[in-house]
Design a protein around this motif. Structure first.
Motif, PDB file in Angstrom:
ATOM      1  N   ALA A  22      41.723  -2.121 -41.778  1.00  0.00           N
ATOM      2  CA  ALA A  22      41.444  -2.358 -40.361  1.00  0.00           C
ATOM      3  C   ALA A  22      41.625  -3.810 -39.961  1.00  0.00           C
ATOM      4  O   ALA A  22      41.589  -4.143 -38.770  1.00  0.00           O
ATOM      5  N   SER A  25      31.072   4.679 -43.137  1.00  0.00           N
ATOM      6  CA  SER A  25      31.955   3.624 -42.616  1.00  0.00           C
ATOM      7  C   SER A  25      33.433   3.963 -42.771  1.00  0.00           C
ATOM      8  O   SER A  25      34.287   3.355 -42.119  1.00  0.00           O
ATOM      9  N   HIS A  26      33.759   4.931 -43.613  1.00  0.00           N
ATOM     10  CA  HIS A  26      35.166   5.304 -43.816  1.00  0.00           C
ATOM     11  C   HIS A  26      35.710   6.156 -42.675  1.00  0.00           C
ATOM     12  O   HIS A  26      36.928   6.273 -42.516  1.00  0.00           O
ATOM     13  N   ALA A  27      34.821   6.789 -41.913  1.00  0.00           N
ATOM     14  CA  ALA A  27      35.238   7.829 -40.974  1.00  0.00           C
ATOM     15  C   ALA A  27      36.213   7.317 -39.914  1.00  0.00           C
ATOM     16  O   ALA A  27      37.138   8.037 -39.511  1.00  0.00           O
ATOM     17  N   THR A  28      36.031   6.084 -39.451  1.00  0.00           N
ATOM     18  CA  THR A  28      36.892   5.582 -38.375  1.00  0.00           C
ATOM     19  C   THR A  28      38.343   5.416 -38.828  1.00  0.00           C
ATOM     20  O   THR A  28      39.244   5.381 -37.985  1.00  0.00           O
ATOM     21  N   TYR A  76      40.090   7.631 -40.295  1.00  0.00           N
ATOM     22  CA  TYR A  76      40.775   8.907 -40.061  1.00  0.00           C
ATOM     23  C   TYR A  76      40.809   9.234 -38.565  1.00  0.00           C
ATOM     24  O   TYR A  76      40.379  10.301 -38.123  1.00  0.00           O
ATOM     25  N   SER A  77      41.297   8.288 -37.803  1.00  0.00           N
ATOM     26  CA  SER A  77      41.433   8.425 -36.359  1.00  0.00           C
ATOM     27  C   SER A  77      42.761   7.818 -35.955  1.00  0.00           C
ATOM     28  O   SER A  77      43.416   7.135 -36.761  1.00  0.00           O
ATOM     29  N   ASP A 129      43.289   5.348 -33.964  1.00  0.00           N
ATOM     30  CA  ASP A 129      43.211   3.893 -34.020  1.00  0.00           C
ATOM     31  C   ASP A 129      43.242   3.387 -35.459  1.00  0.00           C
ATOM     32  O   ASP A 129      43.944   2.418 -35.784  1.00  0.00           O
ATOM     33  N   GLY A 130      42.498   4.045 -36.339  1.00  0.00           N
ATOM     34  CA  GLY A 130      42.478   3.623 -37.732  1.00  0.00           C
ATOM     35  C   GLY A 130      43.840   3.767 -38.395  1.00  0.00           C
ATOM     36  O   GLY A 130      44.272   2.890 -39.159  1.00  0.00           O
TER      37      GLY A 130
END
Length: 236
Positions: free
Chosen positions: A134, A166-169, A171-172, A174-175
């Motif tokens: 990120a 904290s890893h979840a974003t 898999y979007s 934006d990420g």
């Protein structure tokens, strides 16, 4: 024949007690290496086909003759070692957030660790893969902004079943766009998942990358007497 069970290393971490153990699998009469975080099994050398295929399937679509590769998650080293089998790989940065896992390899407690850590193309980096993905600086702390030809990721169980919130974003949209910014034109992102193909996640990949596909990797499972599957996503 080795002892039936041996704890090779353990350490207390902010996320719990991590341990490396070796046990004799009586059915197959082979040594199995396992990593546990508290009571949760993180990885095992019993089934490694998909971890190896992650490297092979991902690099098969990487263009060029001299590849710079990132492996997210050192684990037991199967993906990293498989990547080094591709003669086009000229450098490989392996990012892992657990100092203990890196230490196990450097101490050569695992089969194949010596060939991995002694290969001059390999560099082990202690860091949070998702945080550096990120960031603007990226995966090489000595060369901020450096881009790569392939990123091979095997850390979470699946895009939905993550090891830490904290890893979840990552898999979007934006990420994934931030990750794409660390790839050279035509670069590849490949991801291992323990679940069957997830159409919703593949749709996210197609919003970010020009092309995305899923590969189902099948392997024999002696525990069930049948076959099991993992999924490898490949986007470029």
């Amino acid at each position: 024949m080795s002892a039936r069970f041996e704890e090779l290393a353990w350490s207390q971490t902010p996320r719990g007690t991590i341990s490396l153990r070796r046990r004799l699998e009586p059915t197959l009469k082979v040594d199995v290496y396992e990593v546990k975080l508290d009571d949760e099994f993180l990885m095992s050398s019993l089934f490694t086909v998909a971890e190896i295929e992650l490297a092979r399937l991902g690099l098969a679509q990487a263009p060029g003759t001299e590849l710079d590769v990132v492996v997210g998650g050192l684990g037991l080293g199967y993906t990293a070692r498989a990547a080094l089998e591709d003669p086009r790989v000229r450098s490989m940065v392996v990012v892992d957030a657990m100092a203990e896992v890196i230490d196990w390899h450097e101490r050569e407690l695992l089969p194949g660790a010596a060939e991995l850590v002694q290969d001059p193309r390999t560099r082990l980096v202690l860091d949070d893969f998702f945080a550096v993905a990120a960031s603007d600086g990226g995966f090489d702390p000595d060369s901020p902004g450096r881009r790569f030809d392939a990123v091979l990721l095997d850390i979470d169980h699946t895009p939905r079943h993550v090891l830490h919130p904290s890893h979840a974003t990552f898999y979007s949209v934006d990420g994934l766009r931030r990750l794409k910014g660390h790839l050279r034109p035509g670069g590849v992102f490949a991801l291992w998942s323990d679940d069957p193909p997830d159409d919703d996640f593949n749709a996210l990949l197609t919003q970010v990358f020009e092309h995305s596909e899923t590969q189902i990797v099948t392997f024999a499972n002696f525990l069930t007497g049948g076959e099991s599957t993992n999924t490898v996503y490949v986007a470029h």
